[in-house]
Design an enzyme around this catalytic site. Structure first.
Site, PDB file in Angstrom:
ATOM      1  N   ASP A 203       0.846  -1.199   0.000  1.00 56.17           N
ATOM      2  CA  ASP A 203       0.000   0.000   0.000  1.00 56.17           C
ATOM      3  C   ASP A 203       0.880   1.246   0.000  1.00 56.17           C
ATOM      4  O   ASP A 203       2.026   1.196   0.464  1.00 56.17           O
ATOM      5  CB  ASP A 203      -0.886   0.021   1.249  1.00 56.17           C
ATOM      6  CG  ASP A 203      -1.856  -1.148   1.286  1.00 56.17           C
ATOM      7  OD1 ASP A 203      -2.255  -1.619   0.209  1.00 56.17           O
ATOM      8  OD2 ASP A 203      -2.197  -1.594   2.395  1.00 56.17           O
TER       9      ASP A 203
ATOM     10  N   TYR B 253       7.312  -8.875   8.058  1.00 57.66           N
ATOM     11  CA  TYR B 253       6.974  -7.457   8.194  1.00 57.66           C
ATOM     12  C   TYR B 253       7.313  -6.948   9.594  1.00 57.66           C
ATOM     13  O   TYR B 253       7.210  -7.697  10.578  1.00 57.66           O
ATOM     14  CB  TYR B 253       5.473  -7.239   7.971  1.00 57.66           C
ATOM     15  CG  TYR B 253       4.973  -7.582   6.595  1.00 57.66           C
ATOM     16  CD1 TYR B 253       4.901  -6.615   5.592  1.00 57.66           C
ATOM     17  CD2 TYR B 253       4.551  -8.878   6.298  1.00 57.66           C
ATOM     18  CE1 TYR B 253       4.423  -6.927   4.338  1.00 57.66           C
ATOM     19  CE2 TYR B 253       4.073  -9.208   5.030  1.00 57.66           C
ATOM     20  CZ  TYR B 253       4.017  -8.226   4.058  1.00 57.66           C
ATOM     21  OH  TYR B 253       3.551  -8.538   2.804  1.00 57.66           O
TER      22      TYR B 253
ATOM     23  N   ASP C 232      -6.153   0.948   8.685  1.00 61.57           N
ATOM     24  CA  ASP C 232      -4.873   1.653   8.850  1.00 61.57           C
ATOM     25  C   ASP C 232      -5.132   3.158   8.942  1.00 61.57           C
ATOM     26  O   ASP C 232      -6.285   3.603   8.925  1.00 61.57           O
ATOM     27  CB  ASP C 232      -3.896   1.312   7.712  1.00 61.57           C
ATOM     28  CG  ASP C 232      -4.423   1.721   6.336  1.00 61.57           C
ATOM     29  OD1 ASP C 232      -5.235   2.669   6.244  1.00 61.57           O
ATOM     30  OD2 ASP C 232      -4.018   1.105   5.338  1.00 61.57           O
TER      31      ASP C 232
ATOM     32  N   ARG D 115      -2.952  -5.749   7.867  1.00 61.89           N
ATOM     33  CA  ARG D 115      -3.993  -4.850   8.391  1.00 61.89           C
ATOM     34  C   ARG D 115      -5.116  -5.649   9.041  1.00 61.89           C
ATOM     35  O   ARG D 115      -5.660  -5.270  10.077  1.00 61.89           O
ATOM     36  CB  ARG D 115      -4.555  -3.982   7.262  1.00 61.89           C
ATOM     37  CG  ARG D 115      -3.630  -2.862   6.834  1.00 61.89           C
ATOM     38  CD  ARG D 115      -4.222  -2.081   5.679  1.00 61.89           C
ATOM     39  NE  ARG D 115      -4.263  -2.872   4.452  1.00 61.89           N
ATOM     40  CZ  ARG D 115      -5.226  -2.795   3.536  1.00 61.89           C
ATOM     41  NH1 ARG D 115      -6.253  -1.992   3.724  1.00 61.89           N
ATOM     42  NH2 ARG D 115      -5.168  -3.511   2.438  1.00 61.89           N
TER      43      ARG D 115
END
Length: 335
Positions: free
Chosen positions: A44, A72, A86, A182
């Site tokens: 994103d 991540y 988010d 997310r």
């Protein structure tokens, strides 16, 4: 002079926050003059970190390379939830009370997501339902039912909890391909009963490739400028990348040798025969028996007649296996 980078392989790109993955990839394509570019999974705009950019004919392996596990670094806040899960979204739910959850309880809940789980993708995602991307529907205020997807949370470590005006949490997480971080953050907030929103995301690893070997677009530009000032060789030899790997070294297939004659037949689309003995030699090299099955793929090598060096020439696929013969045919990547 027009740049024209012709090698097939991958560039590890460290994407900055605030730019789309497609914007970063296409700009890289433009400045190095690649014929084609692809990727093994986008980030994103608010996310940062590692993108594996497939250059030229390496794009043919997009599906296979996309399946690799990813790692991540995640930051999240407790107390509210947005429609995108988010900071890019609008707050939809807020916890009104004081958050009084112990560190032990938070760590227990987070670690409770380890293993194979079902996850509902966020509305702000590129998944298509009835031919329409979810984020296009989300932008119109339309929400549709999404089927849960099976993913795996393989490892969570370095959980840190900070308590000031807000409760902030960070951790490193290793996941299977297709996992939405997310959604994981949102589910953690739901399990804690106080909601949660992802505030930062950095992809640190894809398979064996790590962010430390990646390069930013700005650094590519600097090195390109330096190369042009002192150009003494063909542009195809320009490799301003923290990590550039030709396709031979990216694919995890085993390699076998074929004769020049069989290579020419494969190149012309013919099926060639080889013996089980070649694969027994691979078994000896790796110390374990190689079981050859239909649809398996292998890298093939031939001997250069002049130098006698072993040269990579492409990918073959097993199309038939009998007691005494293995039948090979060229795959989509062949030189």
């Amino acid at each position: 002079m027009k740049n024209n980078f012709e090698k097939d392989g991958i560039i590890l790109l460290n994407k900055a926050k605030g730019i789309s993955s497609f914007g970063a990839i296409n700009y890289l394509k433009k400045i190095i003059g690649a014929k084609k570019v692809g990727h093994t999974g986008t980030l994103d705009p608010m996310a940062e970190g590692l993108i594996m950019v497939l250059i030229n004919n390496a794009t043919k392996f997009s599906d296979e390379l996309t399946k690799r596990d990813k790692e991540y670094y995640v930051e999240m806040e407790l107390g509210y939830e947005t429609d995108s899960y988010d900071l890019e979204g609008v707050v939809t739910r807020k916890f009104s009370g004081k958050i009084e959850i112990s560190d032990e309880k938070i760590e227990t809940v987070i670690n409770g997501f380890l293993g194979k789980i079902e996850q509902i993708p966020p509305m702000y995602s590129a998944i298509k339902i009835d031919g329409k991307k979810l984020y296009d529907l989300a932008r119109k205020g339309i929400e549709v039912d999404r089927k849960p997807r099976k993913v795996e949370i393989k490892n969570i470590r370095e959980i840190k909890i900070e308590r000031n005006e807000k409760v902030k949490i960070s951790f490193l997480v290793e996941v299977s391909s297709g996992t939405y971080i997310r959604s994981l953050v949102r589910d953690i907030g739901e399990k804690l009963g106080v909601f949660a929103t992802m505030t930062r995301l950095i992809r640190t690893r894809i398979g064996e490739f790590v962010i430390e070997d990646a390069i930013a677009i700005s650094e590519v530009e600097k090195q390109l400028e330096e190369f042009e000032k002192n150009r003494k060789e063909k542009f195809e030899n320009f490799e301003p990348f923290g990590y550039f790997a030709e396709i031979e070294y990216v694919l995890e297939y085993l390699g076998i040798n074929v004769s020049n004659e069989k290579y020419e037949k494969l190149k012309n689309g013919m099926t060639v025969l080889t013996s089980h003995k070649k694969f027994e030699n691979i078994s000896k090299k790796f110390g374990k028996r190689i079981v050859v099955l239909v649809d398996q793929k292998y890298k093939i090598y031939v001997r250069d007649r002049r130098t006698q060096n072993r040269v990579f020439r492409g990918i073959v696929k097993v199309v038939k296996v009998t007691e005494d013969r293995i039948y090979l045919k060229r795959d989509k990547y062949f030189l």
